[in-house]
Design an enzyme around this catalytic site. Structure first.
Site, PDB file in Angstrom:
ATOM      1  N   ASP A   1       0.779  -1.182   0.144  1.00 30.72           N
ATOM      2  CA  ASP A   1      -0.009   0.100  -0.088  1.00 30.72           C
ATOM      3  C   ASP A   1       0.836   1.233   0.013  1.00 30.72           C
ATOM      4  O   ASP A   1       1.876   1.208   0.381  1.00 30.72           O
ATOM      5  CB  ASP A   1      -0.817   0.027   1.142  1.00 30.72           C
ATOM      6  CG  ASP A   1      -1.911   0.988   1.192  1.00 30.72           C
ATOM      7  OD1 ASP A   1      -2.171   1.684   0.109  1.00 30.72           O
ATOM      8  OD2 ASP A   1      -2.666   1.125   2.160  1.00 30.72           O
TER       9      ASP A   1
ATOM     10  N   ASN B   1       1.377   3.461  -3.081  1.00 25.98           N
ATOM     11  CA  ASN B   1       1.828   3.911  -4.306  1.00 25.98           C
ATOM     12  C   ASN B   1       1.228   5.351  -4.673  1.00 25.98           C
ATOM     13  O   ASN B   1       2.155   5.943  -5.082  1.00 25.98           O
ATOM     14  CB  ASN B   1       1.421   2.708  -5.396  1.00 25.98           C
ATOM     15  CG  ASN B   1       2.108   1.250  -5.241  1.00 25.98           C
ATOM     16  OD1 ASN B   1       2.907   1.199  -4.439  1.00 25.98           O
ATOM     17  ND2 ASN B   1       1.595   0.422  -6.055  1.00 25.98           N
TER      18      ASN B   1
ATOM     19  N   TRP C   1       2.698   7.913  -2.614  1.00 26.53           N
ATOM     20  CA  TRP C   1       4.340   8.155  -2.920  1.00 26.53           C
ATOM     21  C   TRP C   1       4.292   9.120  -4.118  1.00 26.53           C
ATOM     22  O   TRP C   1       5.101   9.896  -4.122  1.00 26.53           O
ATOM     23  CB  TRP C   1       4.803   6.759  -3.185  1.00 26.53           C
ATOM     24  CG  TRP C   1       6.164   6.815  -3.556  1.00 26.53           C
ATOM     25  CD1 TRP C   1       7.419   6.603  -2.547  1.00 26.53           C
ATOM     26  CD2 TRP C   1       7.003   7.017  -4.770  1.00 26.53           C
ATOM     27  NE1 TRP C   1       8.371   6.580  -3.047  1.00 26.53           N
ATOM     28  CE2 TRP C   1       8.298   6.923  -4.424  1.00 26.53           C
ATOM     29  CE3 TRP C   1       6.469   7.163  -5.874  1.00 26.53           C
ATOM     30  CZ2 TRP C   1       9.197   7.255  -5.434  1.00 26.53           C
ATOM     31  CZ3 TRP C   1       7.527   7.579  -6.904  1.00 26.53           C
ATOM     32  CH2 TRP C   1       8.807   7.276  -6.555  1.00 26.53           C
TER      33      TRP C   1
ATOM     34  N   HIS D   1       2.634   3.131  -8.937  1.00 26.25           N
ATOM     35  CA  HIS D   1       2.593   1.962  -9.110  1.00 26.25           C
ATOM     36  C   HIS D   1       3.771   1.199 -10.096  1.00 26.25           C
ATOM     37  O   HIS D   1       4.246   0.276  -9.681  1.00 26.25           O
ATOM     38  CB  HIS D   1       1.462   1.475 -10.084  1.00 26.25           C
ATOM     39  CG  HIS D   1      -0.085   2.023  -9.306  1.00 26.25           C
ATOM     40  ND1 HIS D   1      -0.205   1.800  -8.092  1.00 26.25           N
ATOM     41  CD2 HIS D   1      -1.095   2.633  -9.791  1.00 26.25           C
ATOM     42  CE1 HIS D   1      -1.704   2.003  -7.587  1.00 26.25           C
ATOM     43  NE2 HIS D   1      -1.995   2.499  -8.804  1.00 26.25           N
TER      44      HIS D   1
ATOM     45  N   TRP E   1     -11.338  -2.289  -8.927  1.00 22.98           N
ATOM     46  CA  TRP E   1     -11.968  -2.184 -10.215  1.00 22.98           C
ATOM     47  C   TRP E   1     -12.752  -0.976 -10.408  1.00 22.98           C
ATOM     48  O   TRP E   1     -13.233  -0.342 -11.353  1.00 22.98           O
ATOM     49  CB  TRP E   1     -12.972  -3.272 -10.469  1.00 22.98           C
ATOM     50  CG  TRP E   1     -12.479  -4.523 -10.919  1.00 22.98           C
ATOM     51  CD1 TRP E   1     -12.396  -5.777 -10.354  1.00 22.98           C
ATOM     52  CD2 TRP E   1     -11.522  -4.949 -12.084  1.00 22.98           C
ATOM     53  NE1 TRP E   1     -11.925  -6.757 -10.685  1.00 22.98           N
ATOM     54  CE2 TRP E   1     -11.173  -6.208 -12.028  1.00 22.98           C
ATOM     55  CE3 TRP E   1     -11.079  -4.023 -13.279  1.00 22.98           C
ATOM     56  CZ2 TRP E   1     -10.590  -7.093 -13.043  1.00 22.98           C
ATOM     57  CZ3 TRP E   1     -10.325  -4.722 -14.279  1.00 22.98           C
ATOM     58  CH2 TRP E   1     -10.023  -6.166 -14.160  1.00 22.98           C
TER      59      TRP E   1
ATOM     60  N   LEU F   1      11.091 -20.570  -4.468  1.00 23.97           N
ATOM     61  CA  LEU F   1       9.834 -19.563  -3.941  1.00 23.97           C
ATOM     62  C   LEU F   1       8.679 -19.676  -4.966  1.00 23.97           C
ATOM     63  O   LEU F   1       8.717 -19.673  -6.053  1.00 23.97           O
ATOM     64  CB  LEU F   1      10.212 -17.895  -3.903  1.00 23.97           C
ATOM     65  CG  LEU F   1       9.172 -16.822  -3.445  1.00 23.97           C
ATOM     66  CD1 LEU F   1       8.942 -16.979  -2.093  1.00 23.97           C
ATOM     67  CD2 LEU F   1       9.687 -15.625  -3.982  1.00 23.97           C
TER      68      LEU F   1
ATOM     69  N   ARG G   1      -5.362  -1.682   8.583  1.00 23.91           N
ATOM     70  CA  ARG G   1      -6.437  -2.474   7.834  1.00 23.91           C
ATOM     71  C   ARG G   1      -6.090  -3.837   7.353  1.00 23.91           C
ATOM     72  O   ARG G   1      -5.201  -3.968   6.931  1.00 23.91           O
ATOM     73  CB  ARG G   1      -7.167  -1.706   6.857  1.00 23.91           C
ATOM     74  CG  ARG G   1      -8.107  -0.357   7.669  1.00 23.91           C
ATOM     75  CD  ARG G   1      -8.942  -0.178   6.346  1.00 23.91           C
ATOM     76  NE  ARG G   1      -8.058   0.578   5.301  1.00 23.91           N
ATOM     77  CZ  ARG G   1      -7.803   1.804   5.168  1.00 23.91           C
ATOM     78  NH1 ARG G   1      -7.868   2.603   6.272  1.00 23.91           N
ATOM     79  NH2 ARG G   1      -6.864   2.353   4.312  1.00 23.91           N
TER      80      ARG G   1
ATOM     81  N   SER H   1      -8.306  -5.154   4.800  1.00 21.52           N
ATOM     82  CA  SER H   1      -8.809  -4.947   3.361  1.00 21.52           C
ATOM     83  C   SER H   1      -9.391  -5.945   2.571  1.00 21.52           C
ATOM     84  O   SER H   1      -8.801  -6.199   1.402  1.00 21.52           O
ATOM     85  CB  SER H   1      -7.962  -3.852   2.672  1.00 21.52           C
ATOM     86  OG  SER H   1      -7.702  -2.764   3.256  1.00 21.52           O
TER      87      SER H   1
ATOM     88  N   GLU I   1       0.723 -13.565  12.708  1.00 22.40           N
ATOM     89  CA  GLU I   1       1.380 -12.218  13.141  1.00 22.40           C
ATOM     90  C   GLU I   1       1.333 -11.103  12.194  1.00 22.40           C
ATOM     91  O   GLU I   1       1.343 -11.192  10.675  1.00 22.40           O
ATOM     92  CB  GLU I   1       2.587 -12.357  13.376  1.00 22.40           C
ATOM     93  CG  GLU I   1       3.075 -13.365  14.528  1.00 22.40           C
ATOM     94  CD  GLU I   1       2.460 -13.233  15.892  1.00 22.40           C
ATOM     95  OE1 GLU I   1       2.456 -12.067  16.205  1.00 22.40           O
ATOM     96  OE2 GLU I   1       2.127 -14.342  16.424  1.00 22.40           O
TER      97      GLU I   1
END
Ligand code: FPP
Length: 250
Positions: free
Chosen positions: A21, A23, A26, A38, A70, A132, A195, A197, A208
Site C-alpha cells: 500500500d 503507491n 508516494w 505503481h 476495479w 519460492l 487494515r 482490506s 502475526e
C-alpha cells in the site's frame, strides 16, 4: 552485525503475505500521477522477491489488485493492467533465474485477455521451478473467495456428492483459491494503514501482523528482513499459555 545476519534462518516463516500500500501517496507527494507510484512499486516487488529468495521463504503472496480496485478511475485501472503485462513479460526470465514459480489467486477470468495470456505463459514457463512460490492476488477479495467456496460446498451437499458432516476446517480450505498453500504466518501491510482490506481473512486466523509506515515504492528487502526479525521476537501461542509454549520448546 547486519539484519540478515541477525535473522535465524531456521525460523523463517514459510509463508509471508504483503498488502502493498501507498503507491498513490508516494506519487502524489512528488507531484506525479498515481500510476508513477505503481511503476515504482514494481521496483519494490523485484527487490522484495529477491529478499524472500535470499532467506528461503517458500510462499510470498502479494496483494496486487483487489476486487474493489476495479472501482478506481478507468485510467488508473488501465495503467495497472498495462503495468501487469509489462511486469510479467519483463520479469519472467529474472524469476526463472531465481527458481521462482508463479501462482495466482482471485477472479483472474475477469482480467483483460492480454493479462490472462501473459500470466498463463509466465506460469507455464516457471511451472517446474522449486524455489519460492510467488502468489499474485489479482482481482482478489477474501469475501468473494469464501462465498464461492460456500456456494460450491452447498451445491455438492445439495446433489449428495458430499455430506455436511464432511465439511471441516481442513476440507473447507480445499475450496479456497489458496488450496494446497499453507496459511501465512506473517502478514505485512505498508504505508501506515492499519487494515486488512478483505485480504486472506480465513487464512490469517493465526498470522502475526506487521504494519510498516514505509510507502510501498520505498520498501526494500532490508525492510522485509526487519519485519522477519520482528516476527522472530514474537511468541506464537495459538490460544495456549506462554508456559505451555515454553515447556514445548524446552
Ligand atoms: C496500493 O497502493 C497498490 C496497488 C493497488 C497496486 C499494487 C501494484 C503494484 C505494486 C504494481 C506491480 C505489481 C506486480 C505484482 C507486478 P494505493 O494505490 O492504494 O496507494 P494509496 O493508498 O497511497 O492511494
Amino acid at each position: 552485525m547486519s539484519l540478515l545476519e541477525k535473522l535465524r534462518l531456521d525460523r523463517i516463516p514459510q509463508h509471508v503475505a504483503i498488502i502493498m500500500d501507498g503507491n498513490g501517496r508516494w506519487a502524489r507527494k512528488r507531484g506525479n500521477d498515481r500510476s508513477v507510484g505503481h511503476e515504482r512499486g514494481l521496483d519494490a516487488v523485484r527487490d522484495v522477491v529477491e529478499g524472500a529468495c535470499d532467506v528461503g521463504i517458500k510462499y510470498l503472496t502479494l496483494y496486487a489488485f483487489s476486487t474493489e480496485n476495479w472501482n478506481r478511475p478507468k485510467e488508473e485501472v488501465q495503467a495497472l493492467m498495462s503495468l501487469l503485462v509489462y511486469a510479467i513479460s519483463n520479469e519472467t526470465e529474472n524469476l526463472n533465474k531465481n527458481n521462482v514459480r508463479l501462482l495466482t489467486i482471485g477472479d483472474t477470468d475477469s482480467l483483460p485477455p492480454e493479462v490472462q495470456e501473459n500470466l498463463e505463459q509466465s506460469k507455464s514457463r516457471l511451472s517446474k521451478n522449486t524455489g519460492l512460490d510467488l502468489v499474485l492476488a489479482l482481482s482478489y477479495s477474501s469475501r468473494w473467495e469464501i462465498l464461492k467456496a460456500v456456494k460450491t460446498i452447498g451445491s455438492k451437499i445439495g446433489d449428495g456428492s458430499i455430506s455436511s458432516d464432511s465439511v471441516t476446517e481442513e476440507t473447507f480450505t480445499n475450496y479456497l483459491n489458496t488450496s494446497g498453500i499453507p496459511d501465512p504466518e506473517l502478514l505485512i501491510r505498508t504505508s501506515g494503514e492499519l487494515r486488512i482490506s478483505n485480504f486472506l481473512l480465513w487464512q490469517i486466523a493465526y498470522a502475526e501482523l506487521y504494519f510498516s509506515p514505509i510507502l510501498w515504492p520505498d520498501f526494500r528487502k532490508e525492510d522485509l528482513f526487519e519485519a522477519l526479525y520482528d516476527f522472530q521476537q514474537r511468541e506464537r501461542r495459538f490460544g495456549k499459555t506462554s508456559e505451555q509454549i515454553q515447556n514445548e520448546n524446552a
